[in-house]
Design a protein around this motif. Structure first.
Motif, PDB file in Angstrom:
ATOM      1  N   PRO A  99      22.545   9.987 -19.178  1.00 43.23           N
ATOM      2  CA  PRO A  99      21.786   9.174 -20.134  1.00 43.23           C
ATOM      3  C   PRO A  99      21.975   7.685 -19.848  1.00 43.23           C
ATOM      4  N   ILE A 100      20.937   6.893 -20.152  1.00 38.35           N
ATOM      5  CA  ILE A 100      21.053   5.453 -19.972  1.00 38.35           C
ATOM      6  C   ILE A 100      21.409   4.818 -21.317  1.00 38.35           C
ATOM      7  N   ASP A 101      22.137   3.740 -21.266  1.00 36.34           N
ATOM      8  CA  ASP A 101      22.565   3.101 -22.506  1.00 36.34           C
ATOM      9  C   ASP A 101      21.829   1.779 -22.739  1.00 36.34           C
ATOM     10  N   PHE A 102      20.610   1.676 -22.202  1.00 37.88           N
ATOM     11  CA  PHE A 102      19.790   0.489 -22.421  1.00 37.88           C
ATOM     12  C   PHE A 102      18.330   0.909 -22.435  1.00 37.88           C
ATOM     13  N   GLU A 103      17.479   0.055 -22.952  1.00 35.58           N
ATOM     14  CA  GLU A 103      16.049   0.355 -23.003  1.00 35.58           C
ATOM     15  C   GLU A 103      15.388  -0.108 -21.717  1.00 35.58           C
ATOM     16  N   ARG A 104      14.583   0.765 -21.137  1.00 28.97           N
ATOM     17  CA  ARG A 104      13.841   0.398 -19.933  1.00 28.97           C
ATOM     18  C   ARG A 104      12.504  -0.199 -20.350  1.00 28.97           C
ATOM     19  N   PRO A 105      12.185  -1.386 -19.858  1.00 28.87           N
ATOM     20  CA  PRO A 105      10.864  -1.955 -20.170  1.00 28.87           C
ATOM     21  C   PRO A 105       9.775  -1.135 -19.479  1.00 28.87           C
ATOM     22  N   SER A 106       8.617  -1.063 -20.096  1.00 25.29           N
ATOM     23  CA  SER A 106       7.528  -0.250 -19.543  1.00 25.29           C
ATOM     24  C   SER A 106       6.972  -0.849 -18.244  1.00 25.29           C
ATOM     25  N   HIS A 107       7.126  -2.139 -18.028  1.00 25.32           N
ATOM     26  CA  HIS A 107       6.599  -2.788 -16.830  1.00 25.32           C
ATOM     27  C   HIS A 107       7.652  -2.936 -15.727  1.00 25.32           C
ATOM     28  N   ALA A 108       8.800  -2.327 -15.862  1.00 22.50           N
ATOM     29  CA  ALA A 108       9.870  -2.438 -14.857  1.00 22.50           C
ATOM     30  C   ALA A 108       9.463  -1.724 -13.574  1.00 22.50           C
TER      31      ALA A 108
END
Length: 116
Positions: A99-108
Motif C-alpha cells: 500500500p502507498i501512504d500518499f495520494e497519487r495525483p491524477s496527472h502524475a
C-alpha cells in the motif's frame, strides 16, 4: 419427497452433495502448509467439510485457486450438518503490491523516458 426415502438413501444423497460441492469449489483456506477446500463462503465466515477440517484458530489465508484473496483471523468454530463453520474476527483483502501512504495525483507520469 425426501420423507419417502429410507434414511440410508438420504444420508448417501447428502454425502454425494457435499462431495460434489467440495470438488467444484475453487476456494481453499491455507493454514501454514496445510490447505482445505472451502464449501461455502460469506462476509462473516466460511464453512469446511467436518471430516478433514481440524479446529483451526488464528491467522489463515483464503485463496481462489492460486490467487490470494484474504488474510483472515478466525476465532470461532462449530459443527453443523457435516460442516465446520468458522467466523472471522477480521478479514483483510490481499493486495499484489504494497500500500502507498500518499495520494497519487491524477496527472502524475507513469514512467520515465530517457534519450539513451
Amino acid at each position: 419427497m425426501s420423507d419417502f426415502l429410507p434414511q440410508s438413501v438420504r444420508e448417501g444423497l447428502e454425502a454425494a452433495r457435499r462431495e460434489a460441492e467440495r470438488r467444484k469449489s475453487r476456494l481453499k483456506v491455507r493454514d501454514g502448509d496445510e490447505s482445505y477446500p472451502v464449501l461455502r463462503f460469506w462476509s462473516k465466515g466460511f464453512a469446511l467439510a467436518a471430516d478433514p477440517a481440524p479446529n483451526l484458530r488464528g491467522l489463515v489465508d483464503l485463496f481462489d485457486g492460486e490467487r490470494h484473496l484474504y488474510q483472515c483471523l478466525i476465532v470461532n468454530s462449530r459443527e453443523e450438518a457435516g460442516e465446520r463453520i468458522f467466523e472471522f474476527k477480521r478479514s483483510t483483502a490481499a493486495c499484489d503490491r504494497p500500500p502507498i501512504d500518499f495520494e497519487r495525483p491524477s496527472h502524475a507520469p507513469i514512467g520515465l523516458i530517457t534519450n539513451g
